[in-house]
Design an enzyme around this catalytic site. Structure first.
Site, short mmCIF file in Angstrom:
data_model
loop_
_atom_site.label_atom_id
_atom_site.label_comp_id
_atom_site.label_asym_id
_atom_site.label_seq_id
_atom_site.Cartn_x
_atom_site.Cartn_y
_atom_site.Cartn_z
N HIS A 68 0.86 -1.18 0.00
CA HIS A 68 0.00 0.00 0.00
C HIS A 68 0.90 1.23 0.00
O HIS A 68 1.59 1.50 0.99
CB HIS A 68 -0.91 0.00 1.23
CG HIS A 68 -1.89 -1.13 1.24
ND1 HIS A 68 -3.09 -1.09 0.56
CD2 HIS A 68 -1.83 -2.36 1.83
CE1 HIS A 68 -3.74 -2.24 0.74
NE2 HIS A 68 -2.99 -3.03 1.50
N LEU A 69 0.92 1.95 -1.13
CA LEU A 69 1.79 3.13 -1.24
C LEU A 69 1.08 4.41 -0.80
O LEU A 69 1.74 5.44 -0.60
CB LEU A 69 2.31 3.28 -2.67
CG LEU A 69 3.38 2.26 -3.10
CD1 LEU A 69 3.75 2.46 -4.56
CD2 LEU A 69 4.62 2.36 -2.22
N ARG A 70 -0.25 4.38 -0.70
CA ARG A 70 -1.07 5.49 -0.16
C ARG A 70 -1.13 6.72 -1.07
O ARG A 70 -1.88 7.66 -0.75
CB ARG A 70 -0.58 5.93 1.22
CG ARG A 70 -0.55 4.81 2.25
CD ARG A 70 -1.91 4.23 2.54
NE ARG A 70 -1.89 3.31 3.67
CZ ARG A 70 -2.63 2.22 3.75
NH1 ARG A 70 -3.49 1.90 2.78
NH2 ARG A 70 -2.56 1.43 4.80
N ASN A 100 -6.53 0.61 -3.30
CA ASN A 100 -7.40 1.36 -2.37
C ASN A 100 -6.82 2.70 -1.98
O ASN A 100 -6.67 3.04 -0.81
CB ASN A 100 -7.71 0.51 -1.12
CG ASN A 100 -6.48 0.15 -0.32
OD1 ASN A 100 -5.36 0.19 -0.84
ND2 ASN A 100 -6.68 -0.17 0.94
N ASP A 160 -8.56 -5.17 -2.46
CA ASP A 160 -7.95 -5.40 -1.14
C ASP A 160 -8.27 -4.28 -0.15
O ASP A 160 -8.26 -3.10 -0.49
CB ASP A 160 -6.44 -5.55 -1.23
CG ASP A 160 -5.87 -5.88 0.13
OD1 ASP A 160 -6.20 -6.93 0.66
OD2 ASP A 160 -5.13 -5.04 0.68
N HIS A 241 -2.73 -12.51 1.78
CA HIS A 241 -2.45 -12.66 3.21
C HIS A 241 -3.22 -13.79 3.91
O HIS A 241 -4.05 -13.53 4.81
CB HIS A 241 -2.63 -11.35 3.97
CG HIS A 241 -3.85 -10.53 3.59
ND1 HIS A 241 -5.11 -11.04 3.56
CD2 HIS A 241 -3.96 -9.22 3.22
CE1 HIS A 241 -5.96 -10.09 3.20
NE2 HIS A 241 -5.29 -8.99 2.99
N ASN A 287 -5.26 -6.60 9.60
CA ASN A 287 -6.39 -7.33 9.04
C ASN A 287 -5.94 -8.17 7.83
O ASN A 287 -5.47 -7.60 6.86
CB ASN A 287 -7.48 -6.34 8.59
CG ASN A 287 -8.78 -7.05 8.26
OD1 ASN A 287 -9.02 -8.15 8.73
ND2 ASN A 287 -9.59 -6.44 7.42
N ASP A 314 2.05 -6.94 2.57
CA ASP A 314 0.90 -6.15 3.03
C ASP A 314 1.38 -4.92 3.78
O ASP A 314 0.79 -4.52 4.80
CB ASP A 314 -0.07 -6.99 3.88
CG ASP A 314 -1.42 -6.32 4.05
OD1 ASP A 314 -1.67 -5.26 3.42
OD2 ASP A 314 -2.24 -6.83 4.83
N HIS A 318 0.46 3.84 8.15
CA HIS A 318 -0.62 4.67 8.69
C HIS A 318 -0.02 5.85 9.44
O HIS A 318 0.94 5.69 10.21
CB HIS A 318 -1.50 3.88 9.66
CG HIS A 318 -2.42 2.91 8.96
ND1 HIS A 318 -3.40 3.31 8.09
CD2 HIS A 318 -2.48 1.56 9.01
CE1 HIS A 318 -4.04 2.25 7.64
NE2 HIS A 318 -3.50 1.17 8.16
ZN LIG Z 1 -6.10 -7.15 2.62
#
Ligand SMILES: [Zn+2]
Length: 435
Positions: A68-70, A100, A160, A241, A287, A314, A318
């Site tokens: 997740h690179l955001r 996402n 995801d 995952h 999660n 994953d 944050h």
């Molecule tokens: Zn996930």
């Protein structure tokens, strides 16, 4: 006129001669990096930089199927620049960037934008993952074909963060991507069995801590359904995952029947257990959640025997203000790129479950193949792209979350001693990290 985007081969010396590296633990050889590819070491010029690799192991650059690179949208938590810098420090030369973001990567334009950010800002190849459904809404298919045919060439599709829980939508997505050899990567979480509030493995501990339970079957029942849909549609499904022994059982069943299913496990699920959350530290909220010992043992066994195909981080950065809450209210997710290889060495290589060849397979060759990345996960051979990770098998350190290339600090390994193997990473012949 905008400045041209830097090519990975630009900057640094024209040639690097890596002297005496142990290639995948199979024997020592020299490697010459020239013009982005491996060349015959005997042809090294006098100006080549010599890198003494005595005692180091050479691996193909690692490939992360789940980052997740955001960016775009949450540049306070991570950007393409900082996330790929963390990737390079962790030995990765390619990352699959989850969809996402804000906006969601659910159109060809959005996918091309992420790929372009990667070319401009990245210290590793950034491969956009396309959303399965518009806005991750789980109702209407996103522009799968347009994303696949775009210059981004999307092959991996995932909602995801959310599960594609509508079986009919999942079936249609699988049918659709088959035409271009795509794959649906499923975040398996039945939302009726484990809703958004679920945050602790359902069992004695969730009762004692008073936290909403996340039952193991909320994962495995979705996986059981999806492997059958993959069989029906003769398409490819990938399980993100994997966290439970029940899912491992389903995967064994499906693979024995020839279903085209692959699966990944995250490093934290190989080493951390529910014991980590007894102090309600939200750093350990993730999660799917951390599981008890018997699940962790089943995951290590499944990775050993190939039931689980790959390790994927994953990596989920944050910002402080999203993570520093009571356990139930904090954001889910952990950093992973910089420590993934160390955790795999700790759990798989040092106990003798893996040799270096298996490390390369499960963290580079197989992930590249699942994502259909032509230039990654290749042999360390003349003519191949010079994607290379040099590792020191003996190096260890106590992890310090403040010493990170990531913008975020939600590092579950802070204060723990782990292997610290990555000495240098080369992407397309260019050094993206040097210790
Ligand atoms: Zn996930």
């Amino acid at each position: 006129m905008p400045a041209p985007a830097p090519h990975p081969t630009s900057g640094g010396p024209a040639e690097v001669l890596v002297v005496g590296a142990d290639l995948l633990g199979q024997g020592r050889a020299d490697l010459l990096l020239r013009d982005g590819r491996f060349a015959d070491p005997a042809t090294a010029g006098p100006a080549a930089e010599r890198l003494d690799a005595d005692g180091l192991v050479a691996l193909p650059g690692l490939v992360d199927l789940h980052t997740h690179l955001r960016e775009p949208g949450r540049e306070d938590a991570e950007t393409v620049a900082t996330g790929t810098a963390a990737a390079a420090r962790g030995g990765f030369t390619a990352v699959l960037a989850m969809a996402n973001t804000n906006p969601v990567t659910d159109t060809a334009e959005a996918a091309e934008h992420v790929a372009e950010l990667g070319r401009r800002e990245g210290s590793a190849q950034v491969v956009p993952v396309g959303a399965v459904s518009k806005e991750l809404g789980g109702v209407e298919l996103a522009e799968l074909g347009l994303m696949a045919r775009s210059s981004a060439g999307v092959r991996v599709f995932s909602d995801d963060g959310r599960c594609v829980h509508d079986a009919r939508l999942m079936r249609r997505a699988l049918e659709y991507v088959r035409a271009f050899d795509g794959v649906i990567a499923q975040h398996a979480q039945d939302p009726r069995l484990a809703g958004p509030e679920a945050c602790c493995h359902e069992g004695e501990l969730s009762g004692r801590l008073g936290l909403p339970g996340w039952p193991a079957v909320a994962e495995s029942t979705i996986v059981a359904r999806d492997v059958q849909l993959a069989q029906l549609t003769r398409s490819r499904v990938h399980i993100c995952h994997v966290s439970t022994a029940e899912t491992v059982d389903v995967l064994r069943w499906a693979k024995a029947r020839g279903v085209d299913v692959t699966a990944e496990v995250a490093p934290h699920h190989l080493l951390l257990t529910t014991a980590a959350i007894t102090g309600y530290d939200p750093t350990f909220k993730v999660n799917p959640p951390l599981r008890p010992d018997e699940h962790v043992a089943a995951l290590c066994d499944a990775l050993s025997d190939g039931t689980i195909d790959a390790v994927a981080t994953d990596h989920a950065p944050h910002a402080r203000h999203d993570k520093e809450h009571a356990f139930g209210d904090a954001a889910s997710g952990m950093l992973g790129l910089e420590t993934a290889l160390g955790v795999v060495l700790e759990t798989m290589l040092l106990p003798g479950r893996f040799g270096w060849r298996e490390v390369a397979e499960r963290m580079s060759v197989v992930p590249a193949h699942i994502a259909r990345l032509a230039g990654q996960g290749r042999p360390l051979a003349v003519g191949e792209p010079a994607n290379l990770t040099l590792v020191d098998p003996a190096a260890r350190r106590v992890v310090d979350r403040s010493a990170s290339a990531s913008l975020s600090r939600n590092n579950p390994w802070h204060g723990r001693e782990l292997p610290d193997p990555v000495v240098a990473t080369f992407w397309g012949g260019r050094a993206t990290y040097r210790r």
